[in-house]
Design an enzyme around this catalytic site. Structure first.
Site, PDB file in Angstrom:
ATOM      1  N   GLU A   1       0.793  -1.231   0.000  1.00 16.10           N
ATOM      2  CA  GLU A   1       0.000   0.000   0.000  1.00 16.10           C
ATOM      3  C   GLU A   1       0.825   1.282   0.000  1.00 16.10           C
ATOM      4  OE1 GLU A   1       0.469  -2.198   2.440  1.00 16.10           O
ATOM      5  OE2 GLU A   1       0.357  -1.317   4.433  1.00 16.10           O
TER       6      GLU A   1
ATOM      7  N   HIS B   1      -8.159  -3.950  -1.015  1.00 11.63           N
ATOM      8  CA  HIS B   1      -7.343  -4.082   0.193  1.00 11.63           C
ATOM      9  C   HIS B   1      -6.305  -2.964   0.288  1.00 11.63           C
ATOM     10  CE1 HIS B   1      -5.260  -6.370   3.427  1.00 11.63           C
ATOM     11  NE2 HIS B   1      -4.200  -5.736   2.933  1.00 11.63           N
ATOM     12  N   GLU B   2      -5.515  -2.807  -0.759  1.00 15.44           N
ATOM     13  CA  GLU B   2      -4.443  -1.795  -0.695  1.00 15.44           C
ATOM     14  C   GLU B   2      -5.028  -0.388  -0.614  1.00 15.44           C
ATOM     15  OE1 GLU B   2      -1.914  -3.211   0.121  1.00 15.44           O
ATOM     16  OE2 GLU B   2      -2.213  -5.197  -0.737  1.00 15.44           O
TER      17      GLU B   2
ATOM     18  N   HIS C   1      -6.023   0.525   2.879  1.00 11.02           N
ATOM     19  CA  HIS C   1      -4.901   0.979   3.710  1.00 11.02           C
ATOM     20  C   HIS C   1      -4.747   2.507   3.681  1.00 11.02           C
ATOM     21  CE1 HIS C   1      -2.929  -2.517   5.385  1.00 11.02           C
ATOM     22  NE2 HIS C   1      -2.792  -3.117   4.221  1.00 11.02           N
TER      23      HIS C   1
ATOM     24  N   GLU D   1      -3.634  -4.440   9.441  1.00 14.51           N
ATOM     25  CA  GLU D   1      -4.167  -5.442   8.505  1.00 14.51           C
ATOM     26  C   GLU D   1      -5.579  -5.919   8.842  1.00 14.51           C
ATOM     27  OE1 GLU D   1      -2.913  -5.830   5.724  1.00 14.51           O
ATOM     28  OE2 GLU D   1      -0.859  -5.108   5.991  1.00 14.51           O
TER      29      GLU D   1
ATOM     30  N   ASP E   1       8.614  -9.722   9.908  1.00 10.85           N
ATOM     31  CA  ASP E   1       8.010 -10.372   8.740  1.00 10.85           C
ATOM     32  C   ASP E   1       7.356 -11.702   9.123  1.00 10.85           C
ATOM     33  OD1 ASP E   1       8.659  -8.285   7.087  1.00 10.85           O
ATOM     34  OD2 ASP E   1      10.383  -9.257   6.151  1.00 10.85           O
TER      35      ASP E   1
ATOM     36  N   TYR F   1      -4.642 -10.522   9.865  1.00 16.01           N
ATOM     37  CA  TYR F   1      -5.594 -10.170   8.803  1.00 16.01           C
ATOM     38  C   TYR F   1      -7.005 -10.632   9.135  1.00 16.01           C
ATOM     39  CZ  TYR F   1      -1.632  -9.142   5.701  1.00 16.01           C
ATOM     40  OH  TYR F   1      -0.515  -8.597   5.134  1.00 16.01           O
TER      41      TYR F   1
HETATM   42  N1  BES Z   1       1.148  -4.374   3.697  1.00 14.45           N
HETATM   43  C1  BES Z   1       0.829  -5.664   3.208  1.00 14.45           C
HETATM   44  C2  BES Z   1       2.033  -6.415   2.710  1.00 14.45           C
HETATM   45  C3  BES Z   1       3.114  -6.617   3.760  1.00 14.45           C
HETATM   46  C4  BES Z   1       2.812  -6.927   5.073  1.00 14.45           C
HETATM   47  C5  BES Z   1       4.428  -6.516   3.392  1.00 14.45           C
HETATM   48  C6  BES Z   1       3.824  -7.085   6.006  1.00 14.45           C
HETATM   49  C7  BES Z   1       5.440  -6.687   4.328  1.00 14.45           C
HETATM   50  C8  BES Z   1       5.135  -6.979   5.635  1.00 14.45           C
HETATM   51  C9  BES Z   1      -0.224  -5.606   2.111  1.00 14.45           C
HETATM   52  O1  BES Z   1      -1.203  -4.661   2.334  1.00 14.45           O
HETATM   53  C10 BES Z   1      -0.911  -6.927   2.087  1.00 14.45           C
HETATM   54  O2  BES Z   1      -1.525  -7.260   3.065  1.00 14.45           O
HETATM   55  N2  BES Z   1      -0.806  -7.675   0.989  1.00 14.45           N
HETATM   56  C11 BES Z   1      -1.430  -8.961   0.825  1.00 14.45           C
HETATM   57  C12 BES Z   1      -2.590  -8.879  -0.113  1.00 14.45           C
HETATM   58  C13 BES Z   1      -3.903  -8.727   0.509  1.00 14.45           C
HETATM   59  C14 BES Z   1      -4.999  -8.799  -0.533  1.00 14.45           C
HETATM   60  C15 BES Z   1      -4.200  -9.596   1.688  1.00 14.45           C
HETATM   61  C16 BES Z   1      -0.458  -9.888   0.164  1.00 14.45           C
HETATM   62  O3  BES Z   1       0.564  -9.405  -0.326  1.00 14.45           O
HETATM   63  O4  BES Z   1      -0.711 -11.075   0.114  1.00 14.45           O
HETATM   64 ZN    ZN Z   2      -2.501  -5.188   3.902  1.00  7.19          ZN
END
Ligand code: BES
Ligand code: ZN
Length: 624
Positions: A295, A319-320, A323, A342, A397, A405
């Site tokens: 995002e 989703h993005e 954010h 999340e 991470d 989520y």
């Molecule tokens: N911000 C996250 C991606 C992220 C989280 C990167 C933690 C690094 C550390 C992003 O908004 C996200 O949640 N992406 C999901 C997709 C979403 C539709 C659930 C993904 O990448 O799977």
């Molecule tokens: Zn996210």
């Protein structure tokens, strides 16, 4: 002061102790255990980045100039770095700079190394001259062969959670927000884009690219949202405030897939108030991008694997975009509060989906989400099943599971159901306004919730086991259980297949969500013969939808269905999305033969993955 002891090397510990002095009144209330920085003493307010991109050497080099708020005049400045080569540090008032004494402490495996700078009494700025490492954890340098066009190299960053420090020396904690300005110099034929306002003169295809790009982020944002990409890009307008950036080969497809973006923004605004970031653009990256989406403000980064051709996977955009309220406006103060980002975002995402695509679709997505959560809960240790997770000593991470989520979203759904949408929507809108452009902790959220919502209706509040939701593993018995009518025929069909009596019709009308639900019903249950029959009938090994294909390949590996093996290899070598890779490699390594294949495939695929993905896959397959 509570030092994040498990993290600190001795030298860093000394630095921090001396930086804090002995005055307990100046001790911070709470520090982010994932940053060496000392914002309670010296706080970064603005970043001026001036870097050159070298594709030959795979490095960024230049300067980062930081504007400082000096809260404790006697304190040193402590910044986060990882694998940076610092060649000079100067401090001053803006007009004049003079060399300042600095030291880089020992590197911690997870945190990188602290950079401490002795500041003269009147200094309000520091300028750091540095160069990144070719292995910087935030950067992926792609050869031309790894792009759609095969003509030009590509570079992109991924700063979340704590990778910004590998390409900019800064206070790399979500508790610190700053504005920025950036000048990026690139090879002349390439575009550079950042998640920030830019000069759209450059969008005119007739205007030759200058190799010199300027960006500006006027709203204070946390470091994990600083983002840059450089490549051969085209820009396609979708509405007055939305556009797609992508390689020319995929830009038209992406613009069609995401054409509902403006409707999504309007839906979110209808629920939670005006979109505050001016524009919302989407950058579609090459397939090695390790996430579905990121995002980055004003410019979501997205995987091309959602370009299904039928908009079936665009919940990623919802989703993005969500954010832009939950996360980019109101941010988690530390990574243990990640669920505030999340969980709220998944909740808002489904509300947007409901407005744009209807309740039935939002429900199917909620059911699929609950399934993922149940799978994760069955595998995760109790400590990792809680929303307010303790991550001290760990890589943040690691907290990226469906707990933050889906359990987070279910928690908000539970409150919504008890208080009713009218009261809950008003509450959430007020929450985003109240904490706009701030970084908050779970405790701040619960205090606000009690004051603004629970106080309105004690009887309703009593139905929500708040502490249990936040601090206990699993799900409270009162947790909502989303259901979907659309999955009833799917369940019946799957049961019939598993009983050896495949139904003759009914599949023609199924959507992507129904197919995913159908395939998941076979997990751990299907033998090779059943998969062969399914494949003959539905040609699943040839599926064009990445989610369906991944789910199918997972079944194939599980059951040892060999005709799909070449596709497993092709998929693992062409896609770098960690969510897809991880389960496949985990499934492969379960058998001796599978492990051998996983190692052989990984040896070939690894150079094409982002460092964030290789860290995860190394721990499953073993580093080469
Ligand atoms: N911000 C996250 C991606 C992220 C989280 C990167 C933690 C690094 C550390 C992003 O908004 C996200 O949640 N992406 C999901 C997709 C979403 C539709 C659930 C993904 O990448 O799977
Ligand atoms: Zn996210």
């Amino acid at each position: 002061m509570r030092l994040p002891l498990p993290f600190l090397s001795l030298s860093a510990l000394l630095v921090m102790t001396s930086a804090c002095g002995s005055d307990p009144a100046k001790a911070p209330v709470r520090r982010d255990p994932h940053s060496f920085s000392n914002p309670e003493q010296v706080r970064v307010r603005h970043l001026e980045l001036d870097v050159e991109v070298s594709f030959e050497r795979k490095v960024l080099s230049g300067t980062a100039t930081l504007n400082l708020e000096r809260r404790d005049r006697g304190a040193q400045l402590v910044l986060d770095t990882r694998d940076l080569r610092i060649s000079a540090v100067e401090a001053g008032t803006g007009k004049e700079f003079a060399a300042a004494p600095f030291a880089v402490g020992d590197a911690d495996r997870i945190l990188g190394a602290p950079l401490t700078v002795d500041l003269p009494g009147d200094a309000t700025k520091v300028r750091i001259r540095y160069e990144t490492s070719p292995h910087a954890s935030a950067l992926q340098w792609l050869d031309a062969a790894q792009t759609a066009g095969k003509q030009h190299p590509f570079l992109y960053t991924q700063s979340q959670a704590i990778h910004a420090r590998s390409w900019i020396p800064l206070q790399d904690t979500p508790g610190v927000r700053m504005t920025y300005a950036a000048r990026i110099r690139t090879p002349k034929e390439l575009w550079s884009v950042m998640g920030s306002r830019h000069d759209f003169r450059l969008a005119d295809p007739k205007e030759p690219l200058s190799g010199d790009f300027n960006f500006r982020m006027p709203n204070p944002i946390p470091s994990y949202l600083v983002a840059l990409a450089v490549g051969n890009l085209e820009r396609r307008e979708m509405s007055t405030r939305t556009a797609v950036f992508a390689e020319p080969e995929i830009a038209p497809k992406a613009a069609r897939e995401f054409e509902d973006t403006e409707r999504m923004i309007k839906a979110a605004e209808g629920l939670y108030g005006p979109y505050r970031w001016l524009r919302y653009d989407i950058l579609v990256l090459p397939p090695s991008f390790p996430f579905g989406g990121m995002e980055n403000p004003l410019l979501t980064f997205a995987t091309p694997t959602v370009l299904a051709g039928d908009k079936s996977l665009v919940s990623l955009v919802a989703h993005e975009l969500a954010h832009s309220w939950s996360g980019n406006l109101v941010t988690n103060a530390t990574w243990r509060d990640f669920w505030l980002n999340e969980g709220f975002t998944v909740y808002v995402e489904r509300r947007i989906q409901e407005v744009v695509y209807g309740e039935a679709r939002a429900r199917m997505e909620a059911v699929l989400g609950l399934q993922e959560l149940e799978e994760d809960l069955a595998k995760l240790p109790p400590g990792d099943q809680v929303l307010h997770i303790d991550l001290a000593g760990r890589d943040p991470d690691d907290a990226v599971t469906s707990v933050a989520y889906e359990k987070g979203a279910l928690f908000l759904t539970a409150i919504e159901q008890v208080f009713g949408r009218e009261r809950f929507d008003a509450f959430l809108r007020g929450y985003f306004d109240h904490f706009a452009f701030q970084s908050i902790t779970t405790e701040q959220f619960t205090a606000y919730l009690k004051e603004k919502l629970f106080a309105l209706d004690g009887a309703a509040a009593a139905q929500i086991p708040l502490e249990e939701w936040l601090t206990q593993p699993g799900l409270p018995v009162s947790a909502p259980r989303p259901v979907s009518d659309a999955f009833e025929p799917v369940d019946a069909a799957a049961a019939a297949w598993l009983a050896g009596q495949p139904p003759s019709g009914g599949f023609g009308e199924w959507n992507t969500h129904q197919w995913l639900h159908f395939l998941r019903a076979f997990s751990g249950k299907a033998d090779r013969a059943t998969l062969a029959a399914l494949d003959r009938r539905f040609r699943l090994t040839q599926a064009g939808n990445s989610e369906i294909l991944q789910q199918w390949l997972l079944l194939a590996v599980q059951a040892g269905y060999e005709p799909a093996y070449p596709k497993v290899e092709e998929f693992l070598r062409s896609v770098g999305r960690r969510k897809f890779l991880k389960p496949l490699y985990e499934e492969l390594v379960k058998t001796t033969e599978g492990k051998r294949r996983a190692q052989a495939i990984y040896a070939k695929a690894r150079p094409g993955y982002h460092p964030i993905a290789t860290t995860t896959i190394d721990s499953i397959v073993g580093a080469p």
